[in-house]
Design an enzyme around this catalytic site. Structure first.
Site, PDB file in Angstrom:
ATOM      1  N   LEU A  84       0.360  -1.074  -3.090  1.00 34.50           N
ATOM      2  CA  LEU A  84      -0.446  -2.530  -3.375  1.00 34.50           C
ATOM      3  C   LEU A  84      -1.129  -2.484  -4.526  1.00 34.50           C
ATOM      4  CD1 LEU A  84      -1.247  -2.919   0.378  1.00 34.50           C
ATOM      5  CD2 LEU A  84       0.074  -4.529  -0.944  1.00 34.50           C
ATOM      6  N   LYS A 116      -6.711  -1.746   6.039  1.00 37.40           N
ATOM      7  CA  LYS A 116      -5.824  -0.836   5.148  1.00 37.40           C
ATOM      8  C   LYS A 116      -6.029   0.482   5.730  1.00 37.40           C
ATOM      9  CE  LYS A 116      -4.041   0.104   0.313  1.00 37.40           C
ATOM     10  NZ  LYS A 116      -3.510   1.415   0.883  1.00 37.40           N
TER      11      LYS A 116
HETATM   12  S1  IVH Z   1       1.476  -3.675   3.671  1.00 37.45           S
HETATM   13  C1  IVH Z   1       3.509  -2.529  -0.371  1.00 37.45           C
HETATM   14  N1  IVH Z   1      -0.411  -3.412   5.214  1.00 37.45           N
HETATM   15  O1  IVH Z   1      -0.726   1.077   1.765  1.00 37.45           O
HETATM   16  C2  IVH Z   1       4.331  -2.830   0.761  1.00 37.45           C
HETATM   17  N2  IVH Z   1       0.453  -1.538   3.592  1.00 37.45           N
HETATM   18  O2  IVH Z   1      -0.929   0.710  -1.129  1.00 37.45           O
HETATM   19  C3  IVH Z   1       3.430  -3.681   1.776  1.00 37.45           C
HETATM   20  N3  IVH Z   1      -0.814   0.618   4.101  1.00 37.45           N
HETATM   21  O3  IVH Z   1       2.535   1.993   1.333  1.00 37.45           O
HETATM   22  C4  IVH Z   1       2.603  -2.861   2.365  1.00 37.45           C
HETATM   23  N4  IVH Z   1      -2.119  -0.072   5.617  1.00 37.45           N
HETATM   24  O4  IVH Z   1       1.597   2.514   3.647  1.00 37.45           O
HETATM   25  C5  IVH Z   1       0.458  -2.880   4.353  1.00 37.45           C
HETATM   26  N5  IVH Z   1      -1.923  -2.959   6.660  1.00 37.45           N
HETATM   27  C6  IVH Z   1      -1.256  -2.578   5.749  1.00 37.45           C
HETATM   28  C7  IVH Z   1      -1.491  -1.197   5.400  1.00 37.45           C
HETATM   29  C8  IVH Z   1      -0.559  -0.921   4.339  1.00 37.45           C
HETATM   30  C9  IVH Z   1      -1.865   0.797   4.709  1.00 37.45           C
HETATM   31  C10 IVH Z   1      -0.339   1.582   2.963  1.00 37.45           C
HETATM   32  C11 IVH Z   1       1.025   1.174   3.014  1.00 37.45           C
HETATM   33  C12 IVH Z   1       1.610   1.099   1.611  1.00 37.45           C
HETATM   34  C13 IVH Z   1       0.254   1.242   0.743  1.00 37.45           C
HETATM   35  C14 IVH Z   1       0.245   0.416  -0.370  1.00 37.45           C
END
Ligand code: IVH
Length: 393
Positions: A84, A116
């Site tokens: 992200l 997050k």
């Molecule tokens: S949505 C990228 N929601 O952050 C695809 N990710 O930096 C969309 N993560 O690999 C991810 N909490 O494992 C999403 N509430 C959340 C999250 C989250 C932690 C992690 C995820 C991803 C990483 C990206």
């Protein structure tokens, strides 16, 4: 700065970022904080934008860091597992909202804000209700197959109930993590056995998922939150139209979903939700490093699509770290007004909750001995209720 200097700096940054990627993803022993890492990443992005001559498809700004481990079999992801885009300032969020509005040509966009999780990304593939495979993120295209380990998590079921409208094959993604209470308990047990302390919950989670002994995984007691459900066959539909519905479907499958989810339609609304989450943070039994802001309707997520590294429909907003790790340079003694002597930790300077810290209290001798803290150790510091930071472990 001329092109020659920029080229040198770009190469230096790429090397440094590659080294920190290795430490974070492969070794689970990071040397710098996320904020310091993001500062390097931002600097490199700036230079690459300013000097397009330095562009390189292999640059870490364009690629997902890899946690691939050759001791495990590898499998291709059904959909790329991306990262992200990170942000720290209100202006970054404003720019994100404006970009989304512009690209969709719509002013009123429903967003969601959720925690997050500071853990490790996992993917669970279910077919006809059975867990077929569990994967790490790996390099984003291929992940390590760690099905047996993931089945040792109490919250990950080998079989899920039928939910109307869901396709026969789907992949569920989320984040494995270690509760703070469980982390403390594990360290107390280790202390009693005279074993080395675990550095922090995230590294423990990463290391645990990569052990070859499922019994160890079981004994650690990891947890998981899920937040994404993707059909395995691209033609298959799903019975929900937005992210909120997606989370509801996950809950229907009996999977743990984070209870914090706030809707917002503009930057003020997003910041109200971010403030709520930040004030809840000290009460949470897990570490979060910020929030994820997402465009709610899935159709619009699809329209916005993704770069090679991150979706354009989401943004991570990072909070200032509440805990930071650094090196203990020396222990000095401070004599108080009443003659009480307090041991003080002299540290390699490190960012903590928005300021740079180079000293922290070690309270007293008992505490120092109990924690077995020695010069040269890596220590974790935090700001407690008072202003003076303390050495936690
Ligand atoms: S949505 C990228 N929601 O952050 C695809 N990710 O930096 C969309 N993560 O690999 C991810 N909490 O494992 C999403 N509430 C959340 C999250 C989250 C932690 C992690 C995820 C991803 C990483 C990206």
């Amino acid at each position: 700065m001329d092109l020659h200097e920029a080229g040198r700096e770009v190469r230096r940054l790429r090397r440094e970022i590659a080294r920190h990627n290795q430490l974070y993803y492969q070794d689970a022993t990071p040397e710098i904080s996320d904020a310091e890492y993001d500062a390097l990443d931002r600097r490199l992005r700036q230079l690459e934008a300013e000097f397009p001559e330095c562009a390189d498809a292999e640059s870490p700004t364009l690629r997902v860091g890899s946690d691939t481990d050759s001791r495990f079999p590898s499998a291709r992801h059904s959909h790329p597992m991306l990262s992200l885009q990170n942000s720290y300032e209100r202006e970054d969020v404003e720019a994100f909202v404006q970009r989304v509005q512009k690209e969709l040509g719509i002013d009123e966009i429903p967003f969601t804000v959720e925690p997050k999780m500071d853990g490790v990304a996992v993917a669970l593939r279910y077919r006809d209700g059975q867990l077929e495979m569990g994967l790490t993120r790996g390099d984003g295209t291929h992940g390590d197959v760690i099905t047996g380990n993931l089945l040792e998590l109490e919250e990950i079921p080998a079989a899920v109930p039928k939910v109307a409208g869901l396709p026969s094959g789907f992949e569920i993604r989320g984040e494995a993590y270690l509760k703070l209470s469980r982390f403390q308990q594990l360290n107390e047990e280790r202390q009693e056995r005279g074993e080395e302390q675990l550095a922090n919950p995230r590294n423990t989670t990463a290391g645990t998922l990569k052990t070859l002994d499922p019994a160890v995984v079981r004994s650690r007691g990891l947890s998981v939150f899920l937040f994404q459900l993707l059909p395995l066959e691209t033609s298959a539909g799903v019975p929900f139209t937005d992210h909120r519905g997606e989370l509801a479907a996950l809950a229907q499958l009996g999977l743990p979903v984070n209870p914090f989810l706030r809707p917002a339609t503009d930057v003020d609304g997003i910041f109200a939700a971010l403030d709520d989450l930040e004030s809840l943070r000290p009460q949470l039994d897990y570490q979060i490093d910020g929030a994820v802001i997402k465009v709610d309707p899935l159709e619009w997520q699809e329209r916005l699509s993704a770069t090679a590294k991150a979706p354009r429909w989401g943004l991570a907003y990072k909070f200032a770290a509440e805990e930071s790790e650094t090196r203990l340079r020396a222990i000095t003694l401070q004599v108080g007004r009443t003659g009480v002597i307090t041991p003080v930790a002299e540290l390699d300077p490190v960012e903590l909750a928005g300021s740079t810290i180079s000293r922290a209290t070690l309270h007293n001798w008992d505490e120092l001995q109990r924690k077995d803290i020695r010069i040269g150790d890596r220590v974790v510091i935090a700001k407690g209720g008072d202003v003076i930071p303390k050495v936690l472990r």
